[in-house]
Design an enzyme around this catalytic site. Structure first.
Site, PDB file in Angstrom:
ATOM      1  N   LEU A   1       0.827  -1.209   0.000  1.00  0.00           N
ATOM      2  CA  LEU A   1       0.000   0.000   0.000  1.00  0.00           C
ATOM      3  C   LEU A   1       0.864   1.262   0.000  1.00  0.00           C
ATOM      4  O   LEU A   1       0.516   2.260  -0.662  1.00  0.00           O
ATOM      5  CB  LEU A   1      -0.933  -0.013   1.211  1.00  0.00           C
ATOM      6  CG  LEU A   1      -1.983  -1.129   1.237  1.00  0.00           C
ATOM      7  CD1 LEU A   1      -2.828  -1.046   2.499  1.00  0.00           C
ATOM      8  CD2 LEU A   1      -2.882  -1.060   0.004  1.00  0.00           C
ATOM      9  N   HIS A   2       1.976   1.250   0.722  1.00  0.00           N
ATOM     10  CA  HIS A   2       2.884   2.403   0.702  1.00  0.00           C
ATOM     11  C   HIS A   2       3.474   2.607  -0.695  1.00  0.00           C
ATOM     12  O   HIS A   2       3.611   3.747  -1.160  1.00  0.00           O
ATOM     13  CB  HIS A   2       4.022   2.215   1.715  1.00  0.00           C
ATOM     14  CG  HIS A   2       3.678   2.682   3.092  1.00  0.00           C
ATOM     15  ND1 HIS A   2       2.875   1.960   3.943  1.00  0.00           N
ATOM     16  CD2 HIS A   2       4.011   3.817   3.767  1.00  0.00           C
ATOM     17  CE1 HIS A   2       2.738   2.612   5.088  1.00  0.00           C
ATOM     18  NE2 HIS A   2       3.409   3.745   5.010  1.00  0.00           N
ATOM     19  N   GLU A   3       3.829   1.514  -1.356  1.00  0.00           N
ATOM     20  CA  GLU A   3       4.397   1.626  -2.704  1.00  0.00           C
ATOM     21  C   GLU A   3       3.360   2.184  -3.682  1.00  0.00           C
ATOM     22  O   GLU A   3       3.686   3.002  -4.549  1.00  0.00           O
ATOM     23  CB  GLU A   3       4.882   0.252  -3.176  1.00  0.00           C
ATOM     24  CG  GLU A   3       5.619   0.281  -4.492  1.00  0.00           C
ATOM     25  CD  GLU A   3       6.902   1.076  -4.410  1.00  0.00           C
ATOM     26  OE1 GLU A   3       7.245   1.726  -5.425  1.00  0.00           O
ATOM     27  OE2 GLU A   3       7.572   1.068  -3.360  1.00  0.00           O
TER      28      GLU A   3
END
Length: 537
Positions: free
Chosen positions: A431-433
């Site tokens: 999700l961060h990527e």
């Protein structure tokens, strides 16, 4: 014999039987009891004699009467207040950054420009269209659950007509599992389409990273909420179909205000969509009224902090990032470290301002409008003794989602603590990527090599930083936890210092440098230089 000698002889017996406690002027006996416990005449004469002694011999007062550690020593029984040091640090922080900003203004001039941002009409229309489209996937999720609720009502009515049983039959279990598999696939496809379509459009068709970030974050939030909505209603449906087994009694008491399937309404889902939480419940604690003055204060804070972040980013952070491009391109590591340290101060200020703007101001304003009662959006993460504490404290909405829907179910199915933690950080890393790599067009596995013919080292050196950064947190958590335990009484202090060093130098500044370079390698000055260098080969 002179007067001084005579007085000393006459008062000596009294002096040996008296002690004066430091600072309060109370005269005590040698046994520690106050003279107030003696009779009135003795007390009066003793106090008078003691007063005479103190007035006459002022240089013999006993100031050192007990063993006491220094105020800042760890042996001190009472912790001193650091309010003054806090005020000093705020003053130094403000003064230092004001000086840097003034120096920056003198060196670069005014870099603030309201019309210099590349907000293309194409990007704005696509971003607005996606923002309107994404909530439609929530409506699809409601339709899926509405179908499941109707099927559950039929199954429940059939079970009641047959007299019920103390436990679900084998056929009932097969029916429930079969229905859940269908619903799970439907929810999975629906949520994945919401995130996939948004990511594809943002990566390939939205140029401006700010518009792309806002759009992508909205899609990620909807994806998380859809997952929580589906998983929570799955358990509620199971309890509804097997009430005699005790499942209903195991549900939280607050859920009785809106039992399944009464919660399957569009109004209920719409409230969850706007509520400042990622975890679905049929009912939330609610406040009695909306305090509009509170709302406007929080919105004012959000606006002012947003302007402050924009000013610091454009006037101070941008020149530092721009000056670092040549250093990264030539792999000049000493100069890169100097740029990293210079960027660390302003990036920390921007991050702290962003944290306060989002978690304290914006979410509290939204919670007040929605009358959402539970407003623990963060805890004292700044006191974290290790990185594990930080991830548990700083972003409570995401932490609660991961613990409720990933970590705890895996533990319940027999997975180890390590395997469950790896799964949590893997989901968070993906999700961060998506949140960072997609808007900046530097997602893992994708490089700029299709744009210019250059060595791989120069093209995707910064791809996947957000993903790898999150996965490396597991190693850092293990290290900081071990340091905290090995250091004994100083463990928390050393752990907190280690956390701040990794956060302020190895975290935000390094990620900012990498993604700024990746952006410039595709669209900016580095791209032109790379193309020029490639033409010589």
């Amino acid at each position: 014999m002179d007067t001084g000698t005579t007085t000393s002889v006459e008062t000596a017996p009294v002096a040996t039987s008296l002690r004066r406690t430091e600072g309060n002027g109370i005269v005590t006996n040698t046994n520690g009891s106050t003279n107030g416990s003696t009779n009135g005449s003795t007390n009066g004469s003793t106090v008078a004699a003691g007063t005479t002694f103190i007035k006459k011999y002022r240089h013999v007062a006993a100031l050192h009467t007990q063993n006491r550690p220094s105020t800042l020593s760890h042996d001190s029984e009472t912790a001193p207040s650091f309010l003054g040091f806090r005020n000093l640090m705020v003053i130094v922080l403000v003064a230092g950054n004001v000086r840097l900003i003034i120096e920056n203004l003198q060196k670069y001039g005014n870099l603030i420009c309201l019309t210099c941002h590349d907000f293309r009409r194409h990007d704005l229309l696509l971003g607005l269209g996606l923002y309107i489209l994404i909530p439609g996937f929530l409506w699809v999720a409601h339709t899926i659950e509405l179908y499941a609720a109707r099927q559950a009502k039929k199954s429940r009515a059939l079970a009641v007509s047959r007299g019920g049983s103390t436990s679900p039959t084998e056929d009932q279990q097969k029916t429930f599992k079969s229905m859940w598999r269908q619903i799970r696939w439907a929810h999975g496809i629906n949520a994945s389409l919401a995130l996939g379509i948004t990511s594809f459009v943002v990566y390939n068709h939205i140029h401006h990273p700010l518009i792309g970030t806002v759009t992508e974050m909205h899609a990620i939030i909807v994806w998380l909420k859809t997952a929580s909505y589906a998983l929570t209603n799955r358990d509620l449906r199971h309890a509804y179909l097997h009430p005699v087994k005790g499942e209903l009694a195991a549900l939280p008491e607050i859920y009785a205000q809106c039992p399944y399937p009464q919660n399957i309404t569009m109004n209920n889902l719409a409230y969850f969509w706007w509520a400042p939480t990622l975890v679905y419940q049929p009912v939330y604690p609610r406040t009695d009224k909306i305090r509009w003055s509170f709302v406007f204060k929080r919105l004012g804070e959000t606006l002012c902090l947003g302007v402050f972040i924009w000013f610091c980013s454009a006037q101070y952070a941008a020149p530092v990032l721009t000056n670092s491009l040549d250093k990264i391109y030539t792999m000049d590591f000493p100069s890169m470290m100097e740029r990293l340290l210079k960027l660390s101060t302003i990036s920390l200020v921007i991050w702290l301002a962003g944290f306060f703007a989002v978690f304290q101001s914006a979410l509290n304003a939204l919670a007040e409008v929605m009358r959402f009662g539970d407003r623990v959006f963060y805890e004292d993460w700044w006191n974290a003794a290790n990185l594990g504490d930080y991830w548990r404290l700083w972003n409570k909405p995401v932490y609660r989602f991961m613990r409720r829907h990933v970590f705890t179910p895996m533990i319940g199915r027999g997975y180890s603590h390590l395997a469950s933690s790896i799964a949590v950080f893997f989901v968070s890393a993906v999700l961060h990527e998506l949140a960072v790599g997609v808007p900046t067009h530097a997602i893992i596995g994708m490089s700029t090599q299709h744009r210019v013919n250059l060595p791989m080292r120069k093209s995707n050196v910064c791809a996947g930083v957000a993903f790898m950064g999150m996965m490396l947190q597991l190693v850092l958590i293990a290290v900081t936890t071990r340091v905290e335990k090995a250091a004994g009484r100083y463990g928390k202090l050393i752990g907190n210092v280690t956390f701040w060093v990794s956060f302020t130098i190895l975290g935000q500044p390094l990620a900012a440098l990498c993604y700024f370079y990746a952006w410039q390698a595709k669209y900016g000055s580095v791209s032109k230089r790379i193309a020029r260098d490639a033409s010589f080969h």
